[in-house]
Write an enzyme that holds these catalytic residues in place. Structure first.
Site, PDB file in Angstrom:
ATOM      1  N   LYS A 191      -3.732   7.642  -3.819  1.00  0.00           N
ATOM      2  CA  LYS A 191      -2.665   8.204  -3.005  1.00  0.00           C
ATOM      3  C   LYS A 191      -1.628   8.834  -3.914  1.00  0.00           C
ATOM      4  O   LYS A 191      -1.020   8.123  -4.752  1.00  0.00           O
ATOM      5  CB  LYS A 191      -2.023   7.092  -2.164  1.00  0.00           C
ATOM      6  N   LYS A 204     -11.798  10.951  12.023  1.00  0.00           N
ATOM      7  CA  LYS A 204     -11.105   9.734  12.451  1.00  0.00           C
ATOM      8  C   LYS A 204     -11.161   9.646  13.968  1.00  0.00           C
ATOM      9  O   LYS A 204     -10.726  10.576  14.655  1.00  0.00           O
ATOM     10  CB  LYS A 204      -9.644   9.762  11.990  1.00  0.00           C
ATOM     11  N   ASP A 226      -7.519  16.214   6.866  1.00  0.00           N
ATOM     12  CA  ASP A 226      -7.329  14.914   7.520  1.00  0.00           C
ATOM     13  C   ASP A 226      -6.313  15.070   8.651  1.00  0.00           C
ATOM     14  O   ASP A 226      -6.690  15.279   9.819  1.00  0.00           O
ATOM     15  CB  ASP A 226      -6.885  13.863   6.491  1.00  0.00           C
ATOM     16  N   GLU A 229      -7.584  15.619  -0.626  1.00  0.00           N
ATOM     17  CA  GLU A 229      -7.403  15.454   0.819  1.00  0.00           C
ATOM     18  C   GLU A 229      -6.020  15.941   1.231  1.00  0.00           C
ATOM     19  O   GLU A 229      -5.013  15.573   0.604  1.00  0.00           O
ATOM     20  CB  GLU A 229      -7.592  13.965   1.154  1.00  0.00           C
ATOM     21  N   HIS A 249       0.887  -1.171   0.000  1.00  0.00           N
ATOM     22  CA  HIS A 249       0.000   0.000   0.000  1.00  0.00           C
ATOM     23  C   HIS A 249       0.921   1.217   0.000  1.00  0.00           C
ATOM     24  O   HIS A 249       1.559   1.523   1.009  1.00  0.00           O
ATOM     25  CB  HIS A 249      -0.885  -0.060   1.253  1.00  0.00           C
ATOM     26  N   LYS A 280     -10.125   6.457  -3.775  1.00  0.00           N
ATOM     27  CA  LYS A 280      -9.176   7.459  -3.264  1.00  0.00           C
ATOM     28  C   LYS A 280      -7.808   7.053  -3.781  1.00  0.00           C
ATOM     29  O   LYS A 280      -7.395   5.900  -3.604  1.00  0.00           O
ATOM     30  CB  LYS A 280      -9.255   7.438  -1.744  1.00  0.00           C
ATOM     31  N   GLU A 315     -14.463   5.597   4.250  1.00  0.00           N
ATOM     32  CA  GLU A 315     -13.411   4.761   3.646  1.00  0.00           C
ATOM     33  C   GLU A 315     -13.100   3.611   4.621  1.00  0.00           C
ATOM     34  O   GLU A 315     -11.945   3.282   4.841  1.00  0.00           O
ATOM     35  CB  GLU A 315     -12.162   5.607   3.367  1.00  0.00           C
ATOM     36  N   ASP A 339      -5.559  11.781  -2.167  1.00  0.00           N
ATOM     37  CA  ASP A 339      -5.023  12.132  -0.855  1.00  0.00           C
ATOM     38  C   ASP A 339      -3.530  12.397  -1.046  1.00  0.00           C
ATOM     39  O   ASP A 339      -2.776  11.512  -1.472  1.00  0.00           O
ATOM     40  CB  ASP A 339      -5.241  10.972   0.126  1.00  0.00           C
TER      41      ASP A 339
END
Ligand code: MUC
Ligand code: MG
Length: 385
Positions: free
Chosen positions: A168, A272, A248, A223, A20, A166, A326, A197
């Site tokens: 990255k 979050k 975020d 984001e 990831h 989303k 998410e 993001d």
């Protein structure tokens, strides 16, 4: 007075299904901190405190989360009435600065216990109760390869699991990143939403260019484009561009929500529980956003099943959830740590309905993946062997 009987905190390491790739770290596994709290009547609560990429995402790591709970929060719990969750968390807050993820894990376990004791889901303990039973769930495309990301998007859309993506970005040059986003946007077409993001990796000039190009490419949301402390730049970028900014990393609870909303620095908040210091502070943050006309989104620290269920209960009770969530963390891991997985169907996640969090751990999996497990993991072949 409901007294503490036992508390156990441990780290569970679980591999991810693929690397990831985020701007600040590439994850190949996730380290989940689980806290189990048992009261004098034998009622047990479970909480999770999880961050991303060791110490690369924020000031807490799996190891410091465990130390904060074991050395500082557990001794306080011995003098608290566990039936009074808000008061217990207030006392912890008076004695422990920061440590939002550790506090979140403990508060989650206490709310799980309270829900079990009262026979209601945690969502019924938040803000007067739940207002929705399911909600949309985005998937993050972050394999590091455009073609592979498109294949992955096709697969999960075909399975009717996700149609919000989303991406990255922030590691490459702005124009290269935008070309990657534009290719995925073209492939997804009008079947879904594409968002990015940047994880704070642009300066203001890069963000200015990036947001203009992303808007032209059909991206729906940006984001955390710049550093979390640069609220002034976020406000200038928000005023200049049509594409909304989602805050975020800049959000660590209600006080940040107030500052950012008042400055007009973001039009969407990623809520979050870990960053906010728990479910209740995250709920208060969401109320500030709602009052300020800021859109809400259920964010993740890529938690496994426990933290994901906890956020799901919050999202079920948040005043609005215009941008979805998410909450896909468990789907990124090779192993399910819950006895019964959370349910994803028709592009939505279902909020558990049982008492407390409405989930149970798979004890065998937990015992196998615990970092402090004494028996060697015989199936793990050493690198290079
Ligand atoms: C973040 O910054 O939002 C959430 C989804 C994902 O892929 O990474 C996280 C962290
Ligand atoms: Mg983010």
């Amino acid at each position: 007075m409901i007294a503490l009987s036992e508390i156990d905190t441990f780290i569970v390491d679980v591999p991810t299904i693929r690397p990831h790739v985020l701007a600040m770290a590439t994850m190949r596994s996730q380290s989940i901190v689980i806290v189990r709290i048992r009261d004098e009547d034998g009622v047990e609560g479970i909480g999770e405190g999880t961050t991303i990429g060791g110490l690369s995402y924020c000031e807490e790591s799996p190891e410091t989360i465990k130390v904060a709970i074991d050395a500082y929060i557990a001794p306080l719990l011995r003098h608290c009435d566990l039936g009074r969750v808000a008061d217990t968390m207030r006392r912890i807050g008076q004695n422990v600065a920061g440590c939002h993820i550790a506090k979140c894990a403990v508060e989650t376990a206490l709310l799980d216990m309270m829900g079990k004791r009262l026979g209601v889901p945690v969502s019924e303990l938040i803000g007067g109760g739940r207002v929705r039973d399911r909600f949309p769930v985005a998937w993050t495309l972050a394999s590091g390869d455009t073609g592979r990301d498109i294949e992955e998007a096709e697969r999960v859309m075909g399975e009717r699991r996700h149609n919000i993506f989303k991406l990255k970005i922030g590691k490459r040059a702005v124009r290269d990143d935008v070309a990657h986003v534009a290719a995925i946007r073209r492939a997804v077409g009008d079947r879904g939403s594409v968002r990015v993001d940047v994880n704070q990796h642009w300066d203001e000039a890069q963000a200015d260019l990036g947001m203009k190009l992303l808007e032209d490419a059909g991206c729906d949301l940006v984001e955390q484009p710049v550093a979390k402390g640069n609220v002034a730049a976020m406000a200038r970028l928000s005023a200049k561009h049509v594409i909304p900014i989602m805050a975020d990393e800049a959000l660590h609870g209600p006080a940040d929500a107030f500052t950012i909303a008042a400055a007009g620095a973001a039009r969407v908040f990623a809520v979050k529980i870990a960053q906010s210091g728990g479910i209740m502070p995250a709920y208060h943050l969401s109320a500030i956003a709602d009052a300020a006309g800021v859109g809400l989104y259920g964010g993740t620290m890529l938690e496994a099943g426990v933290g994901t269920a906890a956020t799901a209960h919050l999202c079920a009770s948040m005043p609005s959830l215009a941008w979805g969530t998410e909450l896909f963390g468990p789907l990124l891991l090779t192993e399910e740590i819950l006895a019964e997985p959370l349910r994803y169907a028709d592009f939505q996640m279902e909020v558990p309905t049982g008492p407390g969090l409405g989930i149970a751990l798979d004890e065998d999996k937990i015992n196998f993946h615990r970092r402090d497990r004494v028996t060697p993991r015989l199936h793990v072949v050493a690198e290079g062997a």
